[in-house]
Design a protein around this motif. Structure first.
Motif, PDB file in Angstrom:
ATOM      1  N   LEU A  53     -22.960  -9.370 -11.501  1.00  0.00           N
ATOM      2  CA  LEU A  53     -23.564  -8.102 -11.456  1.00  0.00           C
ATOM      3  C   LEU A  53     -24.003  -7.653 -12.559  1.00  0.00           C
ATOM      4  CD1 LEU A  53     -23.941  -5.410  -9.721  1.00  0.00           C
ATOM      5  CD2 LEU A  53     -21.720  -4.719 -10.564  1.00  0.00           C
ATOM      6  N   CYS A  54     -25.276  -7.208 -12.462  1.00  0.00           N
ATOM      7  CA  CYS A  54     -25.981  -6.685 -13.785  1.00  0.00           C
ATOM      8  C   CYS A  54     -26.525  -5.270 -13.196  1.00  0.00           C
ATOM      9  CB  CYS A  54     -26.965  -7.620 -14.507  1.00  0.00           C
ATOM     10  SG  CYS A  54     -27.742  -6.957 -15.970  1.00  0.00           S
ATOM     11  N   GLY A  55     -26.424  -4.250 -13.670  1.00  0.00           N
ATOM     12  CA  GLY A  55     -26.767  -2.978 -12.963  1.00  0.00           C
ATOM     13  C   GLY A  55     -26.623  -1.757 -14.176  1.00  0.00           C
ATOM     14  N   THR A  56     -27.587  -0.692 -13.925  1.00  0.00           N
ATOM     15  CA  THR A  56     -27.605   0.417 -14.725  1.00  0.00           C
ATOM     16  C   THR A  56     -27.333   1.721 -13.785  1.00  0.00           C
ATOM     17  OG1 THR A  56     -29.099  -0.404 -16.371  1.00  0.00           O
ATOM     18  CG2 THR A  56     -28.683   1.837 -16.294  1.00  0.00           C
ATOM     19  N   PHE A  57     -26.484   2.454 -14.057  1.00  0.00           N
ATOM     20  CA  PHE A  57     -26.137   3.819 -13.380  1.00  0.00           C
ATOM     21  C   PHE A  57     -26.112   4.938 -14.206  1.00  0.00           C
ATOM     22  CE2 PHE A  57     -23.636   0.121 -12.038  1.00  0.00           C
ATOM     23  CZ  PHE A  57     -23.684   0.143 -10.714  1.00  0.00           C
ATOM     24  N   LYS A  58     -27.253   5.901 -13.863  1.00  0.00           N
ATOM     25  CA  LYS A  58     -27.615   6.924 -14.547  1.00  0.00           C
ATOM     26  C   LYS A  58     -27.157   8.161 -14.011  1.00  0.00           C
ATOM     27  CE  LYS A  58     -32.186   5.043 -15.870  1.00  0.00           C
ATOM     28  NZ  LYS A  58     -31.591   4.942 -17.365  1.00  0.00           N
ATOM     29  N   SER A  59     -27.084   9.237 -14.881  1.00  0.00           N
ATOM     30  CA  SER A  59     -26.703  10.611 -14.702  1.00  0.00           C
ATOM     31  C   SER A  59     -25.325  10.907 -14.175  1.00  0.00           C
ATOM     32  CB  SER A  59     -27.581  11.262 -13.419  1.00  0.00           C
ATOM     33  OG  SER A  59     -29.170  11.303 -14.232  1.00  0.00           O
ATOM     34  N   LEU A  60     -24.356  10.271 -14.989  1.00  0.00           N
ATOM     35  CA  LEU A  60     -22.867  10.277 -14.573  1.00  0.00           C
ATOM     36  C   LEU A  60     -22.512  11.484 -15.361  1.00  0.00           C
ATOM     37  CD1 LEU A  60     -21.736   6.639 -15.378  1.00  0.00           C
ATOM     38  CD2 LEU A  60     -22.606   7.694 -13.183  1.00  0.00           C
ATOM     39  N   PHE A  61     -21.613  12.288 -14.655  1.00  0.00           N
ATOM     40  CA  PHE A  61     -21.013  13.748 -15.186  1.00  0.00           C
ATOM     41  C   PHE A  61     -19.625  13.799 -14.671  1.00  0.00           C
ATOM     42  CE2 PHE A  61     -22.646  14.125 -10.933  1.00  0.00           C
ATOM     43  CZ  PHE A  61     -21.699  15.199 -10.317  1.00  0.00           C
ATOM     44  N   CYS A  62     -18.957  14.609 -15.320  1.00  0.00           N
ATOM     45  CA  CYS A  62     -17.757  15.206 -15.032  1.00  0.00           C
ATOM     46  C   CYS A  62     -17.724  16.500 -15.406  1.00  0.00           C
ATOM     47  CB  CYS A  62     -16.820  14.693 -16.260  1.00  0.00           C
ATOM     48  SG  CYS A  62     -14.847  15.174 -15.888  1.00  0.00           S
ATOM     49  N   ARG A  63     -16.876  17.395 -14.191  1.00  0.00           N
ATOM     50  CA  ARG A  63     -16.760  18.860 -14.324  1.00  0.00           C
ATOM     51  C   ARG A  63     -15.342  19.103 -15.052  1.00  0.00           C
ATOM     52  NH1 ARG A  63     -21.716  20.271 -12.950  1.00  0.00           N
ATOM     53  NH2 ARG A  63     -22.437  19.487 -11.123  1.00  0.00           N
ATOM     54  N   LYS A  64     -15.288  20.217 -15.571  1.00  0.00           N
ATOM     55  CA  LYS A  64     -14.162  20.618 -16.341  1.00  0.00           C
ATOM     56  C   LYS A  64     -12.590  20.733 -15.458  1.00  0.00           C
ATOM     57  CE  LYS A  64     -16.126  23.615 -19.890  1.00  0.00           C
ATOM     58  NZ  LYS A  64     -16.002  25.141 -20.478  1.00  0.00           N
ATOM     59  N   GLY A  65     -12.947  20.727 -14.336  1.00  0.00           N
ATOM     60  CA  GLY A  65     -11.847  20.491 -13.278  1.00  0.00           C
ATOM     61  C   GLY A  65     -11.498  19.110 -13.060  1.00  0.00           C
ATOM     62  N   ASP A  66     -12.351  18.065 -13.264  1.00  0.00           N
ATOM     63  CA  ASP A  66     -11.999  16.898 -13.187  1.00  0.00           C
ATOM     64  C   ASP A  66     -11.371  16.141 -14.336  1.00  0.00           C
ATOM     65  OD1 ASP A  66     -13.036  16.734 -10.653  1.00  0.00           O
ATOM     66  OD2 ASP A  66     -15.075  16.336 -11.390  1.00  0.00           O
ATOM     67  N   ILE A  67     -11.067  16.929 -15.355  1.00  0.00           N
ATOM     68  CA  ILE A  67     -10.327  16.206 -16.575  1.00  0.00           C
ATOM     69  C   ILE A  67      -8.998  16.795 -16.130  1.00  0.00           C
ATOM     70  CG2 ILE A  67      -9.812  16.891 -19.208  1.00  0.00           C
ATOM     71  CD1 ILE A  67     -12.686  18.275 -19.656  1.00  0.00           C
ATOM     72  N   GLU A  68      -8.334  15.524 -16.365  1.00  0.00           N
ATOM     73  CA  GLU A  68      -6.742  15.192 -16.085  1.00  0.00           C
ATOM     74  C   GLU A  68      -6.229  14.304 -17.007  1.00  0.00           C
ATOM     75  OE1 GLU A  68      -4.181  14.117 -12.204  1.00  0.00           O
ATOM     76  OE2 GLU A  68      -6.418  14.308 -12.128  1.00  0.00           O
ATOM     77  N   ASN A  69      -5.048  14.701 -17.589  1.00  0.00           N
ATOM     78  CA  ASN A  69      -4.254  13.798 -18.353  1.00  0.00           C
ATOM     79  C   ASN A  69      -5.060  13.110 -19.568  1.00  0.00           C
ATOM     80  OD1 ASN A  69      -1.940  14.182 -16.489  1.00  0.00           O
ATOM     81  ND2 ASN A  69      -2.961  12.378 -15.324  1.00  0.00           N
ATOM     82  N   GLY A  70      -5.765  14.067 -20.293  1.00  0.00           N
ATOM     83  CA  GLY A  70      -6.453  13.835 -21.312  1.00  0.00           C
ATOM     84  C   GLY A  70      -7.742  12.770 -21.136  1.00  0.00           C
ATOM     85  N   TYR A  71      -8.381  12.781 -19.939  1.00  0.00           N
ATOM     86  CA  TYR A  71      -9.277  11.685 -19.566  1.00  0.00           C
ATOM     87  C   TYR A  71     -10.361  12.700 -18.712  1.00  0.00           C
ATOM     88  CZ  TYR A  71      -6.753   7.690 -21.186  1.00  0.00           C
ATOM     89  OH  TYR A  71      -5.879   6.837 -21.880  1.00  0.00           O
ATOM     90  N   LEU A  72     -11.617  12.114 -19.122  1.00  0.00           N
ATOM     91  CA  LEU A  72     -12.955  12.532 -18.440  1.00  0.00           C
ATOM     92  C   LEU A  72     -12.741  11.692 -17.328  1.00  0.00           C
ATOM     93  CD1 LEU A  72     -13.366  14.016 -21.097  1.00  0.00           C
ATOM     94  CD2 LEU A  72     -15.752  14.124 -20.500  1.00  0.00           C
ATOM     95  N   ARG A  73     -13.189  12.007 -16.152  1.00  0.00           N
ATOM     96  CA  ARG A  73     -13.398  11.326 -15.037  1.00  0.00           C
ATOM     97  C   ARG A  73     -15.023  11.079 -14.472  1.00  0.00           C
ATOM     98  NH1 ARG A  73     -10.421   9.550 -10.221  1.00  0.00           N
ATOM     99  NH2 ARG A  73     -11.842   9.098  -8.248  1.00  0.00           N
ATOM    100  N   LEU A  74     -15.427   9.840 -14.690  1.00  0.00           N
ATOM    101  CA  LEU A  74     -16.697   9.729 -14.480  1.00  0.00           C
ATOM    102  C   LEU A  74     -17.016   8.631 -13.327  1.00  0.00           C
ATOM    103  CD1 LEU A  74     -18.357   9.018 -18.123  1.00  0.00           C
ATOM    104  CD2 LEU A  74     -18.262  11.148 -16.841  1.00  0.00           C
ATOM    105  N   THR A  75     -17.325   9.161 -12.199  1.00  0.00           N
ATOM    106  CA  THR A  75     -17.453   8.439 -10.960  1.00  0.00           C
ATOM    107  C   THR A  75     -18.913   7.885 -10.909  1.00  0.00           C
ATOM    108  OG1 THR A  75     -15.890   9.856  -9.828  1.00  0.00           O
ATOM    109  CG2 THR A  75     -17.229   8.488  -8.472  1.00  0.00           C
ATOM    110  N   VAL A  76     -18.702   6.476 -10.911  1.00  0.00           N
ATOM    111  CA  VAL A  76     -20.022   5.379 -10.757  1.00  0.00           C
ATOM    112  C   VAL A  76     -20.274   5.031  -9.327  1.00  0.00           C
ATOM    113  CG1 VAL A  76     -21.140   3.454 -11.745  1.00  0.00           C
ATOM    114  CG2 VAL A  76     -19.497   4.675 -13.104  1.00  0.00           C
ATOM    115  N   VAL A  77     -19.361   4.542  -8.588  1.00  0.00           N
ATOM    116  CA  VAL A  77     -19.377   4.108  -7.186  1.00  0.00           C
ATOM    117  C   VAL A  77     -18.203   5.058  -6.651  1.00  0.00           C
ATOM    118  CG1 VAL A  77     -19.354   2.383  -5.670  1.00  0.00           C
ATOM    119  CG2 VAL A  77     -20.458   2.064  -7.770  1.00  0.00           C
ATOM    120  N   SER A  78     -18.443   5.794  -5.453  1.00  0.00           N
ATOM    121  CA  SER A  78     -17.695   6.438  -5.043  1.00  0.00           C
ATOM    122  C   SER A  78     -17.239   5.600  -3.830  1.00  0.00           C
ATOM    123  CB  SER A  78     -18.340   7.866  -4.490  1.00  0.00           C
ATOM    124  OG  SER A  78     -17.128   8.610  -3.527  1.00  0.00           O
TER     125      SER A  78
END
Length: 484
Positions: free
Chosen positions: A342-367
């Motif tokens: 696999l070789c791919g690029t995934f753009k425009s990843l983000f995290c809401r403040k409510g998704d910050i949990e246990n000291g980590y930002l959650r960036l969902t690439v593939v749902s």
């Protein structure tokens, strides 16, 4: 006496043996010099012109005793051959002036005397001027064929011994660095990393049997002649990249996978060690290093201290309330040597403040819920390995290269590491896929990667149904100057 002498004269033409027989040592008489000389030479005696004739009042036994004493004299030993170390300094300097820089550095390691002679400024100034012609003429050369620079030249007299040697080496280091940096100027628009890094770096690994600590160095030729290929025996400069402790190598927390011959273990950053099964002996060592600042780490460190990455200067943004939580780009590469899954690029990843949990930002690439973004892996996943005698493939293992870029397209989090897929105990909850569920997890001090895959028996392929990045809030705060 006269009769014996006359007989020897008549038998002169019959050779040396006849002459000796005509004048036996026990007989009274003399041996002429012309007959004694070849006999003495054949016997290894010193040539002499002395005639052993009996003097008045001297008996023939005295003469014979003197002749016999010649046979008991030891042969003269030849003079010992002259070695190069006993040659005068002027001759050695002349010889050294014909050597190139690499040979001159090797000669300097012979002994203390050679070291001081090989530091001569006149010799090194000649090498320096031949490799780096000055833009302005500092000294005059009578002709192009002039072999040496005059010793009365000011740049030689005013400098300490070894000055031009040091200047030559420093300028060679700068030339090598400049030449290598030119190779990596083109940047890949997808990853933001140098696209020709492979041409600038060449890594090779020796066969290892017993090892407790492993140090990984970048090795750079100290001297570089563009008209010649780099010499393998020439001087090298080492830059420490990483150091690994292999004392706890067999612990289960670093076990990666195995086949019939080897057991693989993973050590951060990006080291793969294989042990022969049933033996505590190393079979292979592989490194998977990310390209980000790899050239600097391979050249700018020392043999004992690693290159320290420059600190990032945060740019504060008081307008955006979610500054540092959005607009990330991920470039993901899953491979095994020359085989890419696999070789791919995934753009425009983000995290809401409510998704910050246990000291980590959650960036969902593939749902997991969005099957339109599920990604298949091409080919049969496995990590290939090879030694001088054997080669094999460890199933469900591969190399993962992650490059996460910030909103300015600057590398934010980068790593390359060997990982493996583990069979999950839970069944797939998706109606579109019927098969076994596998997971791949990676974690370091800056973040975590969690991948969930489904094996489709009908098509014989893996599908990534979930891919999530967890980035440490500490790293985000240090990078952006925020306080999450």
């Amino acid at each position: 006496m006269a009769a014996v002498h006359g007989r020897a004269q008549r038998q002169r033409g019959r050779g040396m043996a006849a002459a000796v027989a005509a004048a036996p040592l026990g007989a009274a008489g003399l041996v002429p010099p012309r007959l004694f000389a070849p006999f003495a030479a054949a016997a290894g005696l010193r040539n002499t012109s002395r005639s052993f004739a009996a003097r008045p009042g001297e008996c023939s036994e005295t003469v014979n005793a003197e002749i016999k004493s010649l046979y008991r004299r030891p042969p003269i030993k030849p003079k010992p051959n002259m070695c190069i170390e006993s040659m005068p300094s002027e001759m050695l300097m002349k010889i050294f002036s014909y050597l190139d820089a690499v040979s001159l550095l090797c000669v300097a390691c012979v002994n203390k005397r050679f070291y001081h002679l090989a530091n001569d400024n006149g010799i090194w100034l000649k090498i320096y001027s031949g490799c780096f012609p000055p833009k302005r003429t500092i000294w005059k050369m009578k002709s192009v064929q002039t072999e040496t620079v005059p010793l009365s030249c000011a740049p030689i007299q005013d400098r300490k011994p070894g000055y031009w040697k040091k200047e030559y080496i420093l300028k060679q280091i700068a030339a090598v660095t400049t030449r290598v940096m030119q190779l990596v100027k083109p940047v890949d628009p997808y990853t933001g990393l140098p696209s020709r890094i492979k041409k600038a770096i060449n890594a090779s690994w020796p066969c290892l049997d017993i090892l407790s600590t492993l140090k990984l160095f970048g090795v750079t030729p100290l001297l570089l002649d563009q008209s010649k290929a780099p010499s393998r025996n020439g001087p090298r400069r080492r830059s420490l990249i990483a150091e690994y402790d292999l004392s706890n190598l067999t612990e289960s927390n670093v076990a990666l996978g195995a086949n019939k011959l080897v057991q693989l273990f993973s050590l951060n950053p990006g080291l793969l060690v294989g042990l022969w099964k049933g033996k505590n002996e190393i079979a292979l060592v592989m490194a998977s290093l990310h390209y980000h600042l790899l050239l600097e780490r391979s050249t700018l460190g020392s043999a004992t201290v690693q290159y320290v990455l420059p600190p990032n200067k945060p740019i504060l943004d008081d307008v955006d309330p979610e500054y540092g939580l959005h607009d990330y780009d991920l470039h993901l590469d899953m491979h095994s040597g020359s085989c890419t899954y696999l070789c791919g690029t995934f753009k425009s990843l983000f995290c809401r403040k409510g998704d910050i949990e246990n000291g980590y930002l959650r960036l969902t690439v593939v749902s997991l819920k969005d099957n339109t973004k599920h990604v298949p892996l091409i080919g049969t996943v496995g990590l290939s390995w090879e030694t001088d005698a054997f080669k094999g493939n460890v199933k469900d293992c591969y190399m993962m290269d992650v490059t996460l870029l910030d909103e300015t397209r600057k590398p934010f989090w980068c790593f390359s590491a060997p990982v493996c897929m583990e069979l999950s105990s839970k069944a797939s909850s998706l109606y579109d896929y019927v098969g076994c569920v596998y997971t791949t997890d990676y974690a370091d001090s800056e973040g975590k990667v969690c991948v969930e895959l489904v094996w489709l028996e009908e098509t014989k392929e893996y599908f990534i149904v979930s891919l999530v990045l967890y980035v440490s809030t500490e790293k985000v705060n240090n990078w952006y100057g925020t306080n999450y």
